[in-house]
Motif scaffolding. Structure first.
Motif, PDB file in Angstrom:
ATOM      1  N   THR A 186       0.840  -1.182   0.000  1.00 56.30           N
ATOM      2  CA  THR A 186       0.000   0.000   0.000  1.00 56.30           C
ATOM      3  C   THR A 186       0.886   1.247   0.000  1.00 56.30           C
ATOM      4  OG1 THR A 186      -1.811   1.099   1.163  1.00 56.30           O
ATOM      5  CG2 THR A 186      -0.161   0.010   2.528  1.00 56.30           C
ATOM      6  N   THR A 187       0.268   2.396  -0.078  1.00 60.50           N
ATOM      7  CA  THR A 187       0.944   3.678   0.100  1.00 60.50           C
ATOM      8  C   THR A 187       0.003   4.573   0.910  1.00 60.50           C
ATOM      9  OG1 THR A 187       0.060   4.595  -1.959  1.00 60.50           O
ATOM     10  CG2 THR A 187       2.240   3.541  -2.077  1.00 60.50           C
ATOM     11  N   CYS A 198      -3.166   5.850  -1.069  1.00 56.68           N
ATOM     12  CA  CYS A 198      -3.949   4.882  -1.851  1.00 56.68           C
ATOM     13  C   CYS A 198      -5.351   4.731  -1.256  1.00 56.68           C
ATOM     14  CB  CYS A 198      -3.229   3.536  -1.885  1.00 56.68           C
ATOM     15  SG  CYS A 198      -4.174   2.251  -2.739  1.00 56.68           S
ATOM     16  N   CYS A 245      -6.790   1.134  -1.324  1.00 55.94           N
ATOM     17  CA  CYS A 245      -6.161   0.308  -0.292  1.00 55.94           C
ATOM     18  C   CYS A 245      -6.953   0.411   1.018  1.00 55.94           C
ATOM     19  CB  CYS A 245      -4.717   0.740  -0.052  1.00 55.94           C
ATOM     20  SG  CYS A 245      -3.622   0.521  -1.467  1.00 55.94           S
ATOM     21  N   ARG A 246      -7.341   1.631   1.370  1.00 56.54           N
ATOM     22  CA  ARG A 246      -8.064   1.862   2.626  1.00 56.54           C
ATOM     23  C   ARG A 246      -9.525   1.446   2.536  1.00 56.54           C
ATOM     24  NH1 ARG A 246      -5.460   6.589   1.881  1.00 56.54           N
ATOM     25  NH2 ARG A 246      -7.366   7.671   1.341  1.00 56.54           N
ATOM     26  N   GLN A 273      -9.313  -2.761  -0.141  1.00 55.81           N
ATOM     27  CA  GLN A 273      -8.388  -3.854   0.154  1.00 55.81           C
ATOM     28  C   GLN A 273      -8.283  -4.137   1.643  1.00 55.81           C
ATOM     29  OE1 GLN A 273      -6.691  -5.815  -2.459  1.00 55.81           O
ATOM     30  NE2 GLN A 273      -7.039  -6.995  -0.613  1.00 55.81           N
ATOM     31  N   LYS A 274      -8.169  -3.089   2.458  1.00 54.93           N
ATOM     32  CA  LYS A 274      -8.041  -3.288   3.901  1.00 54.93           C
ATOM     33  C   LYS A 274      -9.246  -4.028   4.495  1.00 54.93           C
ATOM     34  CE  LYS A 274      -6.428  -1.124   8.045  1.00 54.93           C
ATOM     35  NZ  LYS A 274      -5.157  -0.497   8.282  1.00 54.93           N
ATOM     36  N   GLU A 306       0.760  -5.540   6.324  1.00 55.87           N
ATOM     37  CA  GLU A 306       0.699  -4.394   5.418  1.00 55.87           C
ATOM     38  C   GLU A 306       2.094  -3.823   5.267  1.00 55.87           C
ATOM     39  OE1 GLU A 306      -1.804  -0.936   6.198  1.00 55.87           O
ATOM     40  OE2 GLU A 306      -3.506  -2.150   5.584  1.00 55.87           O
ATOM     41  N   ASP A 362       4.122  -0.592   3.481  1.00 58.65           N
ATOM     42  CA  ASP A 362       4.090   0.670   2.755  1.00 58.65           C
ATOM     43  C   ASP A 362       5.196   0.611   1.705  1.00 58.65           C
ATOM     44  OD1 ASP A 362       4.394   3.287   1.808  1.00 58.65           O
ATOM     45  OD2 ASP A 362       3.899   4.166   3.758  1.00 58.65           O
ATOM     46  N   VAL A 369      -0.214  -0.148  -6.458  1.00 52.91           N
ATOM     47  CA  VAL A 369      -0.956  -0.553  -5.272  1.00 52.91           C
ATOM     48  C   VAL A 369      -2.435  -0.308  -5.529  1.00 52.91           C
ATOM     49  CG1 VAL A 369       0.919  -0.144  -3.650  1.00 52.91           C
ATOM     50  CG2 VAL A 369      -0.624   1.723  -4.192  1.00 52.91           C
ATOM     51  N   PRO A 370      -3.312  -1.057  -4.909  1.00 50.34           N
ATOM     52  CA  PRO A 370      -3.016  -2.156  -4.001  1.00 50.34           C
ATOM     53  C   PRO A 370      -2.527  -3.397  -4.757  1.00 50.34           C
ATOM     54  CG  PRO A 370      -5.377  -1.998  -4.326  1.00 50.34           C
ATOM     55  CD  PRO A 370      -4.753  -0.850  -5.069  1.00 50.34           C
TER      56      PRO A 370
END
Length: 138
Positions: A53-54, A57, A60-61, A64-65, A83, A85, A101-102
């Motif tokens: 992730t970054t 992103c 991602c939050r 994906q999370k 996870e 970064d 990412v993701p």
């Protein structure tokens, strides 16, 4: 003039093919290899999912999370979710061929990389890749 265009076009095609070959061979190498030297994890204990992730992103939050949390809640004793970064640990991202990412890397409990997802991966997909629902990974 048409000869110059043809030479430029051929140069671009050759460069694209060489780039594709380099990236795909890196992915194949990790799918066939082990991850024991990348992230310490006792073999035979748990499968590992590495989520790259970054900080900026949003998928991602937001997507994906939650999928990773669902995977961990469903199989808490079988899967370790980590996870990473990609901006903090670019060397690890590069070792797995992560370019965006993701992305998730799925590692079986024996330390072998079974899948690299270069996009969002739902909990059901990750579960299937780990063989946790009775379907063993390819």
């Amino acid at each position: 003039m048409p000869a110059v265009r043809l030479i430029v076009l051929l140069s671009v095609v050759i460069a694209a093919v060489l780039l594709w070959a380099a990236l795909s061979s890196r992915t194949r190498r990790f799918r066939a290899g082990t991850a024991a030297d990348l992230l310490p994890s006792p073999p035979g204990t748990r499968a590992l999912v590495i989520a790259f992730t970054t900080p900026d992103c949003a998928p991602c939050r937001t997507a994906q999370k939650p999928a990773l949390e669902r995977l961990h809640l469903t199989h808490p004793h079988a899967v370790d979710v980590r996870e990473v970064d990609a901006t903090v640990d670019p060397a690890l991202a590069e070792r797995f061929g992560i370019l965006s990412v993701p992305s998730t890397v799925v590692i079986a409990s024996n330390g072998r990389v079974v899948a690299i997802n270069h996009t969002l991966a739902a909990a059901a997909k990750l579960t299937a890749q780990l063989g946790l629902n009775g379907v063993h990974p390819p």
